[in-house]
Write a protein that holds these residues in place. Structure first.
Motif, PDB file in Angstrom:
ATOM      1  N   PRO A 188     -11.040  -3.966   4.266  1.00  0.00           N
ATOM      2  CA  PRO A 188     -10.310  -4.563   5.392  1.00  0.00           C
ATOM      3  C   PRO A 188      -9.001  -5.208   4.938  1.00  0.00           C
ATOM      4  O   PRO A 188      -8.829  -5.541   3.759  1.00  0.00           O
ATOM      5  CB  PRO A 188     -11.285  -5.625   5.909  1.00  0.00           C
ATOM      6  CG  PRO A 188     -12.083  -6.008   4.701  1.00  0.00           C
ATOM      7  CD  PRO A 188     -12.241  -4.742   3.905  1.00  0.00           C
ATOM      8  N   VAL A 189      -8.101  -5.388   5.890  1.00  0.00           N
ATOM      9  CA  VAL A 189      -6.832  -6.060   5.604  1.00  0.00           C
ATOM     10  C   VAL A 189      -7.075  -7.561   5.517  1.00  0.00           C
ATOM     11  O   VAL A 189      -7.604  -8.171   6.452  1.00  0.00           O
ATOM     12  CB  VAL A 189      -5.784  -5.749   6.697  1.00  0.00           C
ATOM     13  CG1 VAL A 189      -4.508  -6.549   6.440  1.00  0.00           C
ATOM     14  CG2 VAL A 189      -5.492  -4.259   6.740  1.00  0.00           C
ATOM     15  N   VAL A 190      -6.703  -8.158   4.400  1.00  0.00           N
ATOM     16  CA  VAL A 190      -6.869  -9.597   4.191  1.00  0.00           C
ATOM     17  C   VAL A 190      -5.480 -10.210   4.003  1.00  0.00           C
ATOM     18  O   VAL A 190      -4.775  -9.851   3.057  1.00  0.00           O
ATOM     19  CB  VAL A 190      -7.742  -9.890   2.953  1.00  0.00           C
ATOM     20  CG1 VAL A 190      -7.878 -11.401   2.753  1.00  0.00           C
ATOM     21  CG2 VAL A 190      -9.106  -9.231   3.092  1.00  0.00           C
ATOM     22  N   PRO A 191      -5.045 -11.104   4.890  1.00  0.00           N
ATOM     23  CA  PRO A 191      -3.706 -11.695   4.758  1.00  0.00           C
ATOM     24  C   PRO A 191      -3.531 -12.416   3.426  1.00  0.00           C
ATOM     25  O   PRO A 191      -4.465 -13.032   2.909  1.00  0.00           O
ATOM     26  CB  PRO A 191      -3.642 -12.678   5.932  1.00  0.00           C
ATOM     27  CG  PRO A 191      -4.655 -12.167   6.906  1.00  0.00           C
ATOM     28  CD  PRO A 191      -5.762 -11.586   6.078  1.00  0.00           C
ATOM     29  N   ASN A 192      -2.332 -12.327   2.872  1.00  0.00           N
ATOM     30  CA  ASN A 192      -2.030 -13.050   1.649  1.00  0.00           C
ATOM     31  C   ASN A 192      -1.986 -14.555   1.923  1.00  0.00           C
ATOM     32  O   ASN A 192      -1.519 -14.989   2.976  1.00  0.00           O
ATOM     33  CB  ASN A 192      -0.684 -12.583   1.075  1.00  0.00           C
ATOM     34  CG  ASN A 192      -0.736 -11.138   0.613  1.00  0.00           C
ATOM     35  OD1 ASN A 192      -1.769 -10.657   0.163  1.00  0.00           O
ATOM     36  ND2 ASN A 192       0.385 -10.434   0.715  1.00  0.00           N
ATOM     37  N   VAL A 193      -2.472 -15.331   0.979  1.00  0.00           N
ATOM     38  CA  VAL A 193      -2.576 -16.779   1.129  1.00  0.00           C
ATOM     39  C   VAL A 193      -1.420 -17.448   0.386  1.00  0.00           C
ATOM     40  O   VAL A 193      -1.143 -17.119  -0.775  1.00  0.00           O
ATOM     41  CB  VAL A 193      -3.915 -17.299   0.563  1.00  0.00           C
ATOM     42  CG1 VAL A 193      -3.987 -18.818   0.654  1.00  0.00           C
ATOM     43  CG2 VAL A 193      -5.085 -16.646   1.301  1.00  0.00           C
ATOM     44  N   ARG A 194      -0.755 -18.378   1.062  1.00  0.00           N
ATOM     45  CA  ARG A 194       0.363 -19.071   0.415  1.00  0.00           C
ATOM     46  C   ARG A 194      -0.140 -20.091  -0.600  1.00  0.00           C
ATOM     47  O   ARG A 194      -1.069 -20.860  -0.323  1.00  0.00           O
ATOM     48  CB  ARG A 194       1.245 -19.776   1.431  1.00  0.00           C
ATOM     49  CG  ARG A 194       2.405 -20.548   0.773  1.00  0.00           C
ATOM     50  CD  ARG A 194       3.359 -21.134   1.771  1.00  0.00           C
ATOM     51  NE  ARG A 194       4.147 -20.093   2.423  1.00  0.00           N
ATOM     52  CZ  ARG A 194       5.170 -20.344   3.246  1.00  0.00           C
ATOM     53  NH1 ARG A 194       5.527 -21.596   3.492  1.00  0.00           N
ATOM     54  NH2 ARG A 194       5.826 -19.350   3.813  1.00  0.00           N
TER      55      ARG A 194
END
Length: 261
Positions: free
Chosen positions: A238-244
């Motif tokens: 799945p697509v996992v957003p990048n974490v800042r």
């Protein structure tokens, strides 16, 4: 064995072409040095494929505008520069002044017309971007910049810095976001490499005329969302957003502030 073979090829090519570029820098003009660096980049991309098993797939070249423009790229791997530089005949690039500490490399960077900025940022870095970027702009060259200013781990992102917006505004040039998942196969500066197909994707250009906040938000959304998609595609998940996360200089300042509080 792949990682060892590539490490041997990497240093052999870097030392050999580095010395050749240093000598070519003594020749008037920049053509000789530029030709050496283009050959070096091509050989390095070949070495990535032959020894590390990393093949580069490039998407979105049809989106590139005519004339000069700025490429604002995700930066997860030391191989990003090689893979991107290999797509153009003549590319100016923004780099930190830490590279000038290597013997003879400063001379080569100057001859290439690289845009060298102070790693600490601030007014001095902005002035360097403006002055050296103006030279590249006058010559009609494309400019590569990593707006986060640091190598990010896969799945992470740093704050997008304003240098890219200052160039975008001052030179009235479109910005092409560039997403990449090369960090999956050559993570940051790590020795170990992982074979596979790494993807670079040029995205729709951001037209000129946007304000700072709107521009940076649009750039970050484009680069980070597509990068997350490319990572998910390569992993088959799945697509996992990048974490800042905090950049190294931000983490140092936060630590110093906490210590004096």
């Amino acid at each position: 064995m792949r990682s060892l073979a590539f490490a041997i090829a990497y240093w052999t090519l870097s030392i050999g072409y580095g010395l050749t570029a240093a000598f070519s820098a003594l020749i008037p003009g920049r053509n000789a040095t530029a030709a050496v660096i283009r050959a070096y980049v091509r050989r390095m991309v070949q070495a990535m494929r032959l020894f590390a098993g990393i093949r580069i797939e490039v998407r979105g070249r049809e989106r590139l505008p005519a004339g000069a423009f700025i490429i604002a790229s995700k930066h997860q791997s030391w191989g990003d520069g090689f893979a991107t530089y290999d797509q153009f005949d003549d590319l100016a690039f923004v780099t930190g002044d830490h590279l000038e500490k290597f013997p003879l490399l400063g001379t080569v960077l100057k001859k290439l017309g690289a845009i060298v900025v102070n790693n600490c940022g601030g007014r001095e870095a902005r002035e360097s971007l403006k002055q050296r970027g103006a030279d590249a702009h006058r010559e009609g060259r494309r400019i590569l910049i990593y707006p986060e200013g640091n190598l990010a781990k896969v799945g992470e992102k740093f704050r997008y810095r304003s240098g890219v917006w200052h160039m975008y505004r001052d030179f009235d040039m479109p910005v092409v976001p560039l997403a990449s998942n090369l960090g999956l196969f050559w993570p940051q500066e790590e020795y170990r490499k992982h074979p596979g197909v790494a993807t670079l994707e040029f995205l729709d250009p951001i037209p000129t005329g946007l304000g700072k906040e709107e521009f940076l938000a649009r750039l970050e959304e484009a680069v980070e969302s597509k990068t997350a998609e490319l990572i998910a595609e390569a992993r088959g998940g799945p697509v996992v957003p990048n974490v800042r996360v905090l950049a190294p200089d931000e983490a140092r300042r936060a630590k110093a502030a906490a210590a004096t509080a």
